[in-house]
Design a protein around this motif. Structure first.
Motif, short mmCIF file in Angstrom:
data_model
loop_
_atom_site.label_atom_id
_atom_site.label_comp_id
_atom_site.label_asym_id
_atom_site.label_seq_id
_atom_site.Cartn_x
_atom_site.Cartn_y
_atom_site.Cartn_z
N ALA A 167 0.77 -1.18 -0.27
CA ALA A 167 0.55 0.04 -0.07
C ALA A 167 0.52 0.97 0.40
CB ALA A 167 -0.94 -0.24 0.84
N ALA A 168 2.11 1.44 0.47
CA ALA A 168 2.80 2.19 0.58
C ALA A 168 3.40 2.75 -0.79
CB ALA A 168 4.01 2.05 1.52
N GLU A 169 3.81 1.82 -1.49
CA GLU A 169 4.00 1.73 -2.49
C GLU A 169 3.41 2.36 -3.96
OE1 GLU A 169 8.16 -1.65 -2.29
OE2 GLU A 169 5.85 -2.52 -3.10
N LEU A 170 1.90 1.69 -3.58
CA LEU A 170 1.25 2.20 -4.69
C LEU A 170 0.34 4.17 -3.96
CD1 LEU A 170 -0.95 1.26 -6.24
CD2 LEU A 170 -2.11 0.16 -4.64
N LYS A 171 0.68 4.27 -3.02
CA LYS A 171 0.72 5.68 -2.67
C LYS A 171 1.88 6.37 -2.85
CE LYS A 171 0.21 8.30 1.16
NZ LYS A 171 -0.11 8.79 3.22
N ARG A 172 2.61 5.60 -2.84
CA ARG A 172 3.81 6.82 -3.62
C ARG A 172 3.71 6.72 -5.21
NH1 ARG A 172 9.72 4.39 -4.68
NH2 ARG A 172 10.30 6.67 -6.29
N LEU A 173 3.14 5.55 -5.52
CA LEU A 173 2.71 5.61 -7.23
C LEU A 173 2.51 6.67 -7.64
CD1 LEU A 173 3.68 4.37 -9.74
CD2 LEU A 173 2.22 2.75 -9.28
N ILE A 174 0.97 6.83 -6.57
CA ILE A 174 -0.17 7.47 -6.97
C ILE A 174 0.20 9.11 -7.64
CG2 ILE A 174 -2.49 8.27 -6.49
CD1 ILE A 174 -2.54 5.02 -5.95
N ALA A 175 1.02 8.86 -6.01
CA ALA A 175 1.69 10.33 -5.60
C ALA A 175 2.35 10.89 -6.78
CB ALA A 175 2.09 10.83 -4.79
N ASP A 176 3.16 9.84 -7.28
CA ASP A 176 3.88 10.80 -8.17
C ASP A 176 3.19 10.55 -9.67
OD1 ASP A 176 6.72 10.49 -6.99
OD2 ASP A 176 7.37 8.68 -7.57
N VAL A 177 2.19 9.55 -9.94
CA VAL A 177 1.54 10.04 -11.09
C VAL A 177 0.68 11.55 -10.97
CG1 VAL A 177 -0.04 9.24 -13.08
CG2 VAL A 177 2.10 7.91 -11.76
N ASP A 178 0.14 11.73 -10.02
CA ASP A 178 -0.16 13.15 -10.31
C ASP A 178 -1.74 13.48 -10.93
OD1 ASP A 178 -1.53 14.97 -8.11
OD2 ASP A 178 0.23 16.05 -9.29
N ARG A 179 -2.50 12.20 -11.39
CA ARG A 179 -3.13 12.11 -12.20
C ARG A 179 -4.80 11.68 -11.69
NH1 ARG A 179 -2.74 15.81 -16.15
NH2 ARG A 179 -4.45 15.92 -16.56
N PRO A 180 -6.03 12.84 -11.55
CA PRO A 180 -7.21 12.90 -11.14
C PRO A 180 -7.57 10.84 -11.53
CG PRO A 180 -7.12 14.50 -12.31
CD PRO A 180 -6.04 14.07 -12.30
N ALA A 181 -7.43 11.19 -12.58
CA ALA A 181 -8.57 9.20 -12.89
C ALA A 181 -8.02 8.24 -12.54
CB ALA A 181 -7.95 9.57 -14.50
N LEU A 182 -6.23 8.66 -11.75
CA LEU A 182 -6.18 6.95 -11.05
C LEU A 182 -6.22 6.85 -9.59
CD1 LEU A 182 -3.94 4.99 -12.38
CD2 LEU A 182 -1.74 5.99 -11.03
N LYS A 183 -6.98 5.79 -10.03
CA LYS A 183 -7.67 5.62 -8.43
C LYS A 183 -7.07 4.18 -8.35
CE LYS A 183 -11.07 8.92 -9.24
NZ LYS A 183 -10.20 10.35 -8.20
N VAL A 184 -7.23 3.35 -6.57
CA VAL A 184 -7.20 1.91 -6.29
C VAL A 184 -8.00 1.57 -6.65
CG1 VAL A 184 -6.24 1.78 -3.82
CG2 VAL A 184 -5.60 3.41 -5.00
N CYS A 185 -7.56 0.08 -6.50
CA CYS A 185 -8.09 -0.84 -6.65
C CYS A 185 -7.62 -2.64 -5.85
CB CYS A 185 -7.75 -2.09 -8.10
SG CYS A 185 -8.75 -3.65 -8.37
N LEU A 186 -8.19 -3.09 -4.41
CA LEU A 186 -8.05 -3.73 -3.28
C LEU A 186 -7.60 -5.31 -5.12
CD1 LEU A 186 -6.84 -4.43 -1.27
CD2 LEU A 186 -8.95 -4.62 -0.48
N ASP A 187 -6.69 -5.98 -5.39
CA ASP A 187 -7.49 -7.15 -5.36
C ASP A 187 -6.87 -7.93 -4.67
OD1 ASP A 187 -6.40 -9.91 -6.78
OD2 ASP A 187 -5.64 -8.76 -9.12
N ILE A 188 -7.53 -8.24 -4.72
CA ILE A 188 -8.26 -9.67 -3.15
C ILE A 188 -7.07 -10.73 -3.23
CG2 ILE A 188 -9.43 -10.80 -1.67
CD1 ILE A 188 -11.77 -8.98 -2.59
N GLY A 189 -6.78 -11.23 -4.18
CA GLY A 189 -5.65 -12.26 -4.23
C GLY A 189 -4.57 -11.80 -4.17
N ALA A 190 -4.46 -11.16 -4.65
CA ALA A 190 -2.78 -10.40 -4.11
C ALA A 190 -2.59 -10.20 -2.77
CB ALA A 190 -2.82 -8.76 -5.26
N MET A 191 -3.45 -9.34 -2.19
CA MET A 191 -3.63 -9.00 -0.88
C MET A 191 -3.63 -10.14 -0.05
SD MET A 191 -6.66 -7.01 1.46
CE MET A 191 -7.99 -8.09 1.49
N ALA A 192 -4.09 -11.41 -0.55
CA ALA A 192 -4.49 -12.56 0.52
C ALA A 192 -2.64 -13.26 -0.09
CB ALA A 192 -5.05 -13.78 -0.43
#
Length: 192
Positions: A167-192
Motif C-alpha cells: 500500500a505504501a508503494e502504491l501510495k507513492r506511485l499515485i502521488a508521483d503520477v498525480d492524475r485524477p483518473a488514477l484510483k486504487v483497486c484492491l486485488d483480494i488475491g494479491a492481498m491474500a
C-alpha cells in the motif's frame, strides 16, 4: 455499518477454456448482474493496433442482461504491454494498447479500466522502471480523463512485478503520477 454492500461481479479469466458466451450464461445462471471482462485474446481481442468489434460485448450484455462494469487488460509479466517499458517501441505499443482498452470501456459504458505499474527488468536499476511507469501512467491517465474513464491501479505480487507490492508503494506511485483518473483497486488475491 454499510448502507449498501456493492455487488460482487464475475470475471471471465477463470473461464479461459470456455467461450465468452458460456461465461456470460454462467454468470447469469449464478445470479450475477455485472461482470468484469479480462481481455484475454480467446474472449475479446485487443492489441496496440486493433480491438474486436464492441458489438460482441454489447450483444452478450443484452442477451444475458448482464452489465460489463470493468475492463481488465492483459498486462503483467510477461506480456507485450508493459507500463514500465524502457524502449521507445515498447512505450508506443503500450500507450496505444491502453488507449484501445479505454476506448472499449467507454463504448460499453464500463466504470473503470484496471491498470498496474508494469514491471522492470531485474538487471536494470529499479528507478529507471519506476520513472518509466510514472511517465506512462500519466499519459494513459490523461487519455482516460479525456474519455471519462477512471483507472483502477492495483499492487502486484512479487512474482508479477518488482515495482509496487505494498500500500505504501502504491501510495507513492499515485502521488508521483498525480492524475485524477488514477484510483486504487484492491486485488483480494494479491492481498491474500
Amino acid at each position: 455499518m454499510f448502507d449498501k454492500i456493492p455487488p460482487i461481479c464475475a470475471m471471465n479469466c477463470h473461464y479461459r477454456f470456455y467461450t465468452l458466451e458460456y461465461f456470460f450464461r454462467s454468470a447469469r445462471d449464478n445470479g450475477y448482474k455485472e461482470v468484469e471482462i479480462w481481455t484475454g485474446p480467446m474472449h475479446y481481442y485487443v492489441d496496440c493496433r486493433v480491438r474486436e468489434n464492441i458489438s460482441k460485448l454489447l450483444d452478450l450484455e443484452n442477451q444475458y442482461q448482464i452489465k460489463v462494469i470493468g475492463i481488465c487488460p492483459e498486462q503483467t509479466n510477461p506480456k507485450p504491454n508493459n507500463i514500465a517499458a524502457l524502449s521507445e517501441e515498447g512505450q508506443i505499443r503500450t500507450l496505444n494498447y491502453f488507449k484501445n482498452e479505454i476506448d472499449a470501456a467507454k463504448l460499453v459504458k464500463a466504470n473503470q479500466v484496471v491498470i498496474t505499474s508494469g514491471w522492470g527488468y531485474l538487471d536494470q536499476p529499479i528507478q529507471l522502471s519506476w520513472n518509466s511507469s510514472v511517465q506512462m501512467l500519466r499519459k494513459i491517465s490523461e487519455y482516460a480523463e479525456q474519455q471519462g474513464i477512471p483507472l483502477a491501479i492495483e499492487a502486484l505480487q512479487k512474482k508479477e512485478s518488482n515495482l509496487v507490492h505494498t500500500a505504501a508503494e502504491l501510495k507513492r506511485l499515485i502521488a508521483d503520477v498525480d492524475r485524477p483518473a488514477l484510483k486504487v483497486c484492491l486485488d483480494i488475491g494479491a492481498m491474500a
